[in-house]
Design a protein around this motif. Structure first.
Motif, short mmCIF file in Angstrom:
data_model
loop_
_atom_site.label_atom_id
_atom_site.label_comp_id
_atom_site.label_asym_id
_atom_site.label_seq_id
_atom_site.Cartn_x
_atom_site.Cartn_y
_atom_site.Cartn_z
N LYS A 1 0.83 -1.21 0.00
CA LYS A 1 0.00 0.00 0.00
C LYS A 1 0.86 1.26 0.00
N GLU A 2 1.97 1.20 0.70
CA GLU A 2 2.84 2.38 0.80
C GLU A 2 3.51 2.74 -0.52
N ILE A 3 3.78 1.74 -1.35
CA ILE A 3 4.59 1.99 -2.54
C ILE A 3 3.80 1.90 -3.85
N ALA B 1 11.34 3.07 -3.55
CA ALA B 1 10.26 3.70 -2.79
C ALA B 1 10.23 3.20 -1.36
N GLY B 2 10.72 1.98 -1.14
CA GLY B 2 10.77 1.42 0.21
C GLY B 2 12.17 1.05 0.63
N ALA B 3 13.16 1.80 0.16
CA ALA B 3 14.56 1.42 0.34
C ALA B 3 14.98 1.31 1.80
N GLN C 1 9.09 -9.09 -1.21
CA GLN C 1 7.93 -9.95 -1.37
C GLN C 1 6.68 -9.13 -1.68
N ALA C 2 6.60 -7.93 -1.15
CA ALA C 2 5.51 -7.03 -1.51
C ALA C 2 5.64 -6.58 -2.97
N ILE C 3 6.87 -6.31 -3.39
CA ILE C 3 7.11 -5.93 -4.79
C ILE C 3 6.74 -7.06 -5.73
N ALA C 4 6.94 -8.29 -5.30
CA ALA C 4 6.72 -9.45 -6.17
C ALA C 4 5.31 -9.47 -6.75
#
Length: 389
Positions: A85-87, A109-111, A121-124
């Motif tokens: 949700k954040e990215i 964005a979530g570095a 895993q969220a990016i996946a």
């Protein structure tokens, strides 16, 4: 000149699309019965009762769509969803063709939370959705888009061999799996009493009777001496592999086993980045590499691992998520295996077909999956970004 103008026009049109809408869903899939492997029997974890999924659905202004997912067992599902949700907003307005660029944009964005584990895993889920979209737009199964080497992949079954099942049930599952056309049977080992494991292996090996391949999985529960002793005792059984005999990050220990045992060593499923797999590959720690696309950050990252593994002539056996990994395994140069789990069947409208020990690559475009009506009843949270075309 006219031909050149037409070509340039087509190229310009093809790159004019952009991401207009994203939906994220947090879905918790309940399992029919609690599942236990050696991590439960050694007191490290509790039985598995549900699997948390993060689904990403993406649509473009020109009406193209894709779906992808990540997952987590026991913990981490809500965290994946919240990080996604954040990215998610950084994808809006972007060209969906630029998948590598978008992976990096999501990562940066979530570095501050790193480049492995829950963050990737969220990016996946986004990454897999973008690959699904790209293949659908091309009118091809994902395997064909990637460049398939085969139209079917050897498949083995794990879900019938958990330690929570008594041996009589496991033996019944062996018969059911072979009757269903599955080509390999994997059972769990790694109990506190190694003699119990040996009896279990002997019983299953006898029941299979050469009709299918056999693998065992210790789920990281042995120390180095125990793994070596067990491995030597397994040599007469001609196992296809021994999986996760040691801690997932014990690169040197796995390398020693791979060098000294005739039985191949498999591991990698618990690793959560490309870099962690590089350590296994460079140190000759595995015979079968077992990356998990949702765990390492999606298809973009999985393909990087495959390129390195192919250069080392390693065999491939991706972990879980056969709906994704069937396509990726079909595009691997050396003959791979894919893991059959029927757990996810209630989530999707489609079913994968098995014949003569192999799972057939579906001819449907993209991943070839759509969410079932039932899956919506297990949804715990949902978020939308942008405006649906």
């Amino acid at each position: 000149m006219d031909t050149q103008i037409q070509v340039d026009s087509r190229l310009q049109t093809g790159s004019a699309d952009s991401i207009a809408w994203i939906k994220l869903s947090s879905i918790f899939l309940p399992l029919k019965t609690p599942i236990s492997d050696a991590k439960v029997l050694t007191g490290r974890q509790k039985p598995l009762t549900e699997v948390a999924f993060l689904f990403a659905e993406i649509e473009t202004k020109n009406g193209h769509s894709g779906i992808g997912f990540s997952y987590s067992k026991r913990a981490g599902g809500p965290g994946q969803y919240e990080h996604a949700k954040e990215i998610a907003h950084v994808l809006l307005g972007e060209d969906p063709n630029d998948i590598g660029k978008l992976w990096n944009k999501l990562c940066w964005a979530g570095a501050s939370v790193g480049r492995s584990g829950l963050a990737v895993q969220a990016i996946a889920a986004f990454d897999i959705a973008l690959w699904d979209l790209k293949a659908k737009r091309a009118g091809l199964p994902l395997a064909k888009l990637l460049g398939a080497h085969r139209d079917s992949v050897q498949c083995y079954n794990t879900s019938g061999g958990f330690l929570s099942s008594p041996i009589e049930e496991v033996l019944d599952n062996v018969e059911q799996s072979i009757a269903a056309g599955i080509g390999g049977i994997k059972i769990k080992v790694g109990q506190p009493d190694m003699h119990a494991d040996l009896k279990r292996v002997a019983a299953v090996h006898e029941r299979i009777g050469g009709r299918a391949a056999m693998m065992v999985d210790a789920n990281q529960q042995w120390d180095r001496p125990s793994a070596m002793r067990f491995g030597r005792l397994m040599e007469p059984y001609n196992l296809t592999w021994i999986e996760e005999p040691l801690d997932a990050y014990d690169v040197e220990g796995h390398a020693a086993l791979a060098a000294q045992l005739d039985t191949p060593i498999a591991t990698g499923e618990m690793l959560a980045s490309v870099l962690e797999h590089i350590a296994l590959i460079q140190n000759n720690s595995v015979d079968f590499i077992q990356p998990d696309a949702p765990r390492v950050g999606g298809i973009t990252q999985f393909l990087k691992i495959c390129a390195l593994a192919e250069a080392k002539k390693l065999q491939l056996a991706p972990h879980f998520a056969m709906e994704i990994h069937l396509h990726l395994a079909a595009a691997y140069e050396l003959e791979p295996w894919v893991e059959h789990f029927d757990w996810l069947d209630p989530l999707f409208n489609e079913r994968l077909e098995i014949q003569n020990g192999r799972m057939l690559v579906p001819t449907r475009p993209g991943l070839g999956i759509t969410l079932s009506e039932q899956s919506q009843h297990w949804k715990r949270a949902e978020s939308e970004f942008g405006q649906r075309p």
